[in-house]
Write a protein that holds these residues in place. Structure first.
Motif, PDB file in Angstrom:
ATOM      1  N   ALA A 126       5.635   4.906  -1.369  1.00  0.00           N
ATOM      2  CA  ALA A 126       5.100   5.193  -0.035  1.00  0.00           C
ATOM      3  C   ALA A 126       3.596   5.450  -0.105  1.00  0.00           C
ATOM      4  O   ALA A 126       2.833   4.970   0.740  1.00  0.00           O
ATOM      5  N   ALA A 127       3.160   6.186  -1.109  1.00  0.00           N
ATOM      6  CA  ALA A 127       1.731   6.473  -1.251  1.00  0.00           C
ATOM      7  C   ALA A 127       0.945   5.208  -1.582  1.00  0.00           C
ATOM      8  O   ALA A 127      -0.176   5.022  -1.097  1.00  0.00           O
ATOM      9  N   ILE A 128       1.527   4.323  -2.386  1.00  0.00           N
ATOM     10  CA  ILE A 128       0.836   3.081  -2.765  1.00  0.00           C
ATOM     11  C   ILE A 128       0.573   2.229  -1.529  1.00  0.00           C
ATOM     12  O   ILE A 128      -0.464   1.568  -1.426  1.00  0.00           O
ATOM     13  N   LEU A 129       1.477   2.253  -0.579  1.00  0.00           N
ATOM     14  CA  LEU A 129       1.242   1.502   0.652  1.00  0.00           C
ATOM     15  C   LEU A 129      -0.070   1.922   1.303  1.00  0.00           C
ATOM     16  O   LEU A 129      -0.815   1.095   1.820  1.00  0.00           O
ATOM     17  N   GLY A 130      -0.361   3.201   1.274  1.00  0.00           N
ATOM     18  CA  GLY A 130      -1.623   3.690   1.826  1.00  0.00           C
ATOM     19  C   GLY A 130      -2.805   3.431   0.926  1.00  0.00           C
ATOM     20  O   GLY A 130      -3.930   3.239   1.395  1.00  0.00           O
ATOM     21  N   VAL A 131      -2.569   3.362  -0.380  1.00  0.00           N
ATOM     22  CA  VAL A 131      -3.648   3.166  -1.347  1.00  0.00           C
ATOM     23  C   VAL A 131      -4.158   1.733  -1.343  1.00  0.00           C
ATOM     24  O   VAL A 131      -5.316   1.485  -1.657  1.00  0.00           O
ATOM     25  N   VAL A 132      -3.301   0.793  -0.986  1.00  0.00           N
ATOM     26  CA  VAL A 132      -3.691  -0.614  -1.021  1.00  0.00           C
ATOM     27  C   VAL A 132      -4.968  -0.847  -0.217  1.00  0.00           C
ATOM     28  O   VAL A 132      -5.825  -1.622  -0.603  1.00  0.00           O
ATOM     29  N   SER A 133      -5.120  -0.135   0.871  1.00  0.00           N
ATOM     30  CA  SER A 133      -6.304  -0.351   1.701  1.00  0.00           C
ATOM     31  C   SER A 133      -7.456   0.584   1.340  1.00  0.00           C
ATOM     32  O   SER A 133      -8.605   0.244   1.598  1.00  0.00           O
ATOM     33  N   SER A 134      -7.168   1.740   0.758  1.00  0.00           N
ATOM     34  CA  SER A 134      -8.253   2.641   0.351  1.00  0.00           C
ATOM     35  C   SER A 134      -7.785   3.527  -0.782  1.00  0.00           C
ATOM     36  O   SER A 134      -6.626   3.934  -0.830  1.00  0.00           O
ATOM     37  N   ARG A 135      -8.687   3.824  -1.688  1.00  0.00           N
ATOM     38  CA  ARG A 135      -8.340   4.672  -2.835  1.00  0.00           C
ATOM     39  C   ARG A 135      -8.760   6.112  -2.568  1.00  0.00           C
ATOM     40  O   ARG A 135      -9.442   6.730  -3.349  1.00  0.00           O
TER      41      ARG A 135
END
Length: 191
Positions: A126-135
């Motif tokens: 779930a967190a990676i989904l958000g990380v794909v667009s910003s770190r």
């Protein structure tokens, strides 16, 4: 006192076998997918302990778990590496003596450990989904779940009576063999 089980050295060797390209424009997607898949394999093998083996962990089950737990560690290593530029290093400072919250009385339950590992892998996904667009902030939010996954591996290793160092060694040997024989890609455990 930290009990690292040699994770930093394991990671160094594991990363020598990396052979993936960024997916969806982000290098974290492939290891996140891999982590979810390998944790799923651990969950499946755990289910079969109860369904097929009456709760008994025999040599065959133990061997399969060693292989899958090693793969889980590989994908945690890959995610740790991909996020290291953001200042997050899970394996380098991991302390296996930190307690992992499990329901009282289930500390030695393969089912509870597998489900906790699965829960943490889902949180990472779930967190990676958000990380794909910003770190940004999400990077640090996966650190506790990656640590929990490692702690689950350590607990499971104790249950199956295999030192974590042996799990890491078996994983490195398997992966180096696959690299040498050109079989790092593909499917199936015995390639």
């Amino acid at each position: 006192m930290k009990h690292s089980h040699g994770f930093a050295e394991y990671q160094k060797q594991a990363l020598e076998t990396v052979g993936y390209e960024p997916l969806e424009g982000a290098p974290v997607v492939y290891p996140a997918l891999g982590l979810a898949g390998e944790v799923g394999e651990v969950v499946e093998k755990t289910k079969k302990i109860y369904r097929d083996n009456n709760g008994t962990i025999d040599h065959s089950v133990r061997y399969g778990l060693v292989m899958e737990l090693g793969d889980v560690l590989w994908f945690v290593s890959a995610l740790d590496f991909e996020f290291s530029g953001a200042g997050m290093q899970i394996l380098a400072d991991f302390d296996a003596s930190d307690p992992l919250p499990l329901p009282l009385g289930l500390e030695n339950s393969p089912a509870a450990i597998a489900l906790r590992m699965s829960q943490s892998a889902g949180n990472v996904a779930a967190a990676i989904l958000g990380v794909v667009s910003s770190r940004g902030e999400q990077v640090q939010s996966i650190a506790p779940d990656l640590r929990a996954i490692i702690q689950c591996v350590v607990l499971y290793a104790d249950i199956i009576d295999v030192p974590v160092a042996d799990i890491m060694k078996a994983n490195i040997q398997k992966l180096k063999y696959r690299v040498r024989t050109g079989k790092i890609g593909g499917s199936g455990d015995n390639r």
